[in-house]
Design a protein around this motif. Structure first.
Motif, PDB file in Angstrom:
ATOM      1  N   MET A 163     -41.020  51.845  -1.599  1.00  0.00           N
ATOM      2  CA  MET A 163     -41.232  51.538  -2.989  1.00  0.00           C
ATOM      3  C   MET A 163     -40.065  50.499  -3.579  1.00  0.00           C
ATOM      4  N   LEU A 164     -38.947  50.358  -3.028  1.00  0.00           N
ATOM      5  CA  LEU A 164     -38.301  49.303  -3.600  1.00  0.00           C
ATOM      6  C   LEU A 164     -38.826  47.748  -3.300  1.00  0.00           C
ATOM      7  N   GLU A 165     -39.777  47.733  -2.415  1.00  0.00           N
ATOM      8  CA  GLU A 165     -40.350  46.528  -2.087  1.00  0.00           C
ATOM      9  C   GLU A 165     -41.470  46.180  -2.991  1.00  0.00           C
ATOM     10  N   VAL A 166     -41.883  47.454  -3.334  1.00  0.00           N
ATOM     11  CA  VAL A 166     -43.057  47.323  -4.482  1.00  0.00           C
ATOM     12  C   VAL A 166     -42.671  46.955  -5.805  1.00  0.00           C
ATOM     13  N   VAL A 167     -41.632  47.670  -6.282  1.00  0.00           N
ATOM     14  CA  VAL A 167     -41.153  47.221  -7.646  1.00  0.00           C
ATOM     15  C   VAL A 167     -40.586  46.078  -7.873  1.00  0.00           C
ATOM     16  N   SER A 168     -39.889  45.546  -6.851  1.00  0.00           N
ATOM     17  CA  SER A 168     -39.504  44.103  -6.900  1.00  0.00           C
ATOM     18  C   SER A 168     -40.411  43.067  -7.211  1.00  0.00           C
ATOM     19  N   ARG A 169     -41.673  43.393  -6.985  1.00  0.00           N
ATOM     20  CA  ARG A 169     -42.806  42.322  -7.463  1.00  0.00           C
ATOM     21  C   ARG A 169     -43.638  42.982  -8.582  1.00  0.00           C
ATOM     22  N   GLN A 241     -47.206  62.395   6.728  1.00  0.00           N
ATOM     23  CA  GLN A 241     -46.310  61.360   6.164  1.00  0.00           C
ATOM     24  C   GLN A 241     -44.988  61.859   5.436  1.00  0.00           C
ATOM     25  N   PHE A 242     -45.168  63.200   5.017  1.00  0.00           N
ATOM     26  CA  PHE A 242     -44.101  63.769   4.442  1.00  0.00           C
ATOM     27  C   PHE A 242     -43.088  64.340   5.380  1.00  0.00           C
ATOM     28  N   ALA A 243     -43.914  64.674   6.522  1.00  0.00           N
ATOM     29  CA  ALA A 243     -42.939  65.181   7.503  1.00  0.00           C
ATOM     30  C   ALA A 243     -42.343  64.294   8.148  1.00  0.00           C
ATOM     31  N   LYS A 244     -42.391  63.183   8.191  1.00  0.00           N
ATOM     32  CA  LYS A 244     -41.731  61.859   8.827  1.00  0.00           C
ATOM     33  C   LYS A 244     -40.988  61.096   7.865  1.00  0.00           C
ATOM     34  N   ALA A 245     -41.066  61.603   6.627  1.00  0.00           N
ATOM     35  CA  ALA A 245     -40.133  61.042   5.681  1.00  0.00           C
ATOM     36  C   ALA A 245     -38.688  61.185   5.744  1.00  0.00           C
ATOM     37  N   ASN A 246     -37.837  60.102   5.403  1.00  0.00           N
ATOM     38  CA  ASN A 246     -36.545  60.295   5.474  1.00  0.00           C
ATOM     39  C   ASN A 246     -36.258  60.613   4.036  1.00  0.00           C
ATOM     40  N   LEU A 247     -35.847  61.848   3.703  1.00  0.00           N
ATOM     41  CA  LEU A 247     -35.563  62.551   2.186  1.00  0.00           C
ATOM     42  C   LEU A 247     -34.011  62.431   1.927  1.00  0.00           C
ATOM     43  N   THR A 248     -33.242  61.891   2.634  1.00  0.00           N
ATOM     44  CA  THR A 248     -31.801  62.002   2.405  1.00  0.00           C
ATOM     45  C   THR A 248     -31.047  60.378   2.696  1.00  0.00           C
ATOM     46  N   PRO A 249     -31.664  59.495   2.225  1.00  0.00           N
ATOM     47  CA  PRO A 249     -31.297  57.971   2.481  1.00  0.00           C
ATOM     48  C   PRO A 249     -29.756  58.250   1.784  1.00  0.00           C
ATOM     49  N   GLU A 250     -28.841  57.100   2.346  1.00  0.00           N
ATOM     50  CA  GLU A 250     -27.610  56.936   1.976  1.00  0.00           C
ATOM     51  C   GLU A 250     -27.334  56.390   0.471  1.00  0.00           C
ATOM     52  N   ASN A 251     -28.349  55.501   0.173  1.00  0.00           N
ATOM     53  CA  ASN A 251     -28.279  54.750  -1.034  1.00  0.00           C
ATOM     54  C   ASN A 251     -29.386  55.432  -2.083  1.00  0.00           C
ATOM     55  N   ILE A 252     -29.626  56.473  -2.163  1.00  0.00           N
ATOM     56  CA  ILE A 252     -30.614  57.254  -2.786  1.00  0.00           C
ATOM     57  C   ILE A 252     -30.397  56.928  -4.610  1.00  0.00           C
ATOM     58  N   HIS A 253     -29.048  57.259  -4.825  1.00  0.00           N
ATOM     59  CA  HIS A 253     -28.798  57.186  -6.296  1.00  0.00           C
ATOM     60  C   HIS A 253     -29.101  55.550  -6.926  1.00  0.00           C
ATOM     61  N   GLU A 254     -28.652  54.527  -5.849  1.00  0.00           N
ATOM     62  CA  GLU A 254     -28.813  53.183  -6.168  1.00  0.00           C
ATOM     63  C   GLU A 254     -30.384  52.974  -6.131  1.00  0.00           C
ATOM     64  N   ALA A 255     -31.062  53.522  -5.088  1.00  0.00           N
ATOM     65  CA  ALA A 255     -32.428  53.131  -5.072  1.00  0.00           C
ATOM     66  C   ALA A 255     -33.206  53.711  -5.936  1.00  0.00           C
ATOM     67  N   ILE A 256     -32.960  54.964  -6.518  1.00  0.00           N
ATOM     68  CA  ILE A 256     -33.814  55.562  -7.645  1.00  0.00           C
ATOM     69  C   ILE A 256     -33.590  54.726  -9.090  1.00  0.00           C
ATOM     70  N   ARG A 257     -32.202  54.115  -9.058  1.00  0.00           N
ATOM     71  CA  ARG A 257     -31.884  53.432 -10.419  1.00  0.00           C
ATOM     72  C   ARG A 257     -32.751  51.935 -10.443  1.00  0.00           C
ATOM     73  N   VAL A 258     -32.919  51.513  -9.438  1.00  0.00           N
ATOM     74  CA  VAL A 258     -33.608  50.244  -9.243  1.00  0.00           C
ATOM     75  C   VAL A 258     -35.129  50.326  -9.273  1.00  0.00           C
ATOM     76  N   ALA A 259     -35.683  51.725  -8.767  1.00  0.00           N
ATOM     77  CA  ALA A 259     -37.141  52.007  -8.734  1.00  0.00           C
ATOM     78  C   ALA A 259     -37.368  52.481 -10.036  1.00  0.00           C
ATOM     79  N   GLU A 260     -36.729  53.063 -10.953  1.00  0.00           N
ATOM     80  CA  GLU A 260     -36.882  53.562 -12.220  1.00  0.00           C
ATOM     81  C   GLU A 260     -36.490  52.248 -13.246  1.00  0.00           C
ATOM     82  N   GLY A 261     -35.947  51.307 -13.154  1.00  0.00           N
ATOM     83  CA  GLY A 261     -35.666  50.289 -13.766  1.00  0.00           C
ATOM     84  C   GLY A 261     -34.377  50.494 -14.776  1.00  0.00           C
ATOM     85  N   GLY A 262     -33.513  51.517 -14.138  1.00  0.00           N
ATOM     86  CA  GLY A 262     -32.439  51.790 -15.071  1.00  0.00           C
ATOM     87  C   GLY A 262     -31.304  50.873 -14.937  1.00  0.00           C
TER      88      GLY A 262
END
Length: 262
Positions: A163-169, A241-262
């Motif tokens: 998603m971070l690659e998507v929102v960068s564009r 897809q969900f079974a293989k997802a990494n739901l605890t990335p180390e940078n989740i707070h910053e990733a969500i901030r960037v994804a949401e435009g915060g």
């Protein structure tokens, strides 16, 4: 200027919450969520819930569509889809969503904003009305805006990029002075990753033609309605897809901030 606002009773009657016994109507101010924000960050863009099924759980909310095909806003049981050009349109109930949050909205607090305030000032008003940082809140403002900045994600193709690659564009749009509805949810900090901690808001112009995910705004005057949420249901997908997802990335707070435009 006379603002066009719907009454609380009108909202409830559309959702079927008025009339007959309270036990027969939908559960008001109960948050229903499909999947998690962490899954969306890890490119889990295909869900199992149709829009028709989503409306069985709420008449108010937001989200996105399978393949990350734009932003969703749900207001009075009407779902609009915003595509990358910021144009809004209604969608068939057969479409599916990988992430959405809805509720049967019942305003418990109302506040008339009659002087301009920015994003921080608006959030401070809502926080005072809720008066509990550990609960969710459904928020709707209907009125005039001095400015609204929105963005909308592009539809993606397999293999899905993060998603971070998507929102960068993704493009952002400046709507300037406009009238419309901004709605969404305030989520407590401890739910970061499950949802979006803080404020997650979408905007729809009064004519229903433009809008998207809100990144910045300044309200001028209008009516603020708030519903306090202490009842939450999360439906997790049973997909590969969900079974293989990494739901605890180390940078989740910053990733969500960037994804949401915060």
């Amino acid at each position: 200027m006379k603002l066009r606002c719907q009454s609380v009773g009108e909202i409830d009657s559309r959702s079927g919450a008025l009339g007959g016994g309270a036990d027969l109507g939908p559960r008001r101010n109960r948050l229903y969520q499909t999947s998690t924000m962490a899954a969306l960050l890890d490119a889990v863009y295909d869900g199992e819930t149709t829009l028709d099924e989503l409306l069985m759980h709420g008449n108010f909310g937001l989200g996105t569509f399978n393949a990350l095909d734009g932003e969703m806003i749900v207001n009075d049981s009407v779902i609009h889809q915003f595509r990358a050009d910021g144009q809004a349109g209604r969608v068939p109930g057969s479409l599916k969503t990988p992430f959405a949050c809805v509720t049967f909205f019942q305003p418990e607090k109302e506040y008339v904003i009659d002087t301009p305030c920015d994003k921080e000032g608006f959030e401070e008003i809502v926080n005072r009305l809720v008066d509990n940082p550990n609960l969710f809140a459904a928020v709707r403002f209907t009125g005039l805006f001095e400015k609204v900045e929105t963005r909308t994600v592009f539809c993606q193709c397999h293999p899905y990029p993060p998603m971070l690659e998507v929102v960068s564009r993704q493009p952002t749009m400046q709507l300037g002075s406009s009238s419309g509805t901004m709605l969404g949810f305030r989520t407590p900090p401890y739910m970061q990753g499950v949802n979006v901690a803080g404020y997650h808001l979408h905007f729809l112009t009064e004519d229903g033609r433009r809008g998207g995910h809100v990144t910045d705004y300044r309200v001028k005057q209008g009516r603020l309605e708030v519903g306090i949420i202490s009842d939450v249901e999360i439906q997790l997908p049973r997909t590969e897809q969900f079974a293989k997802a990494n739901l605890t990335p180390e940078n989740i707070h910053e990733a969500i901030r960037v994804a949401e435009g915060g």
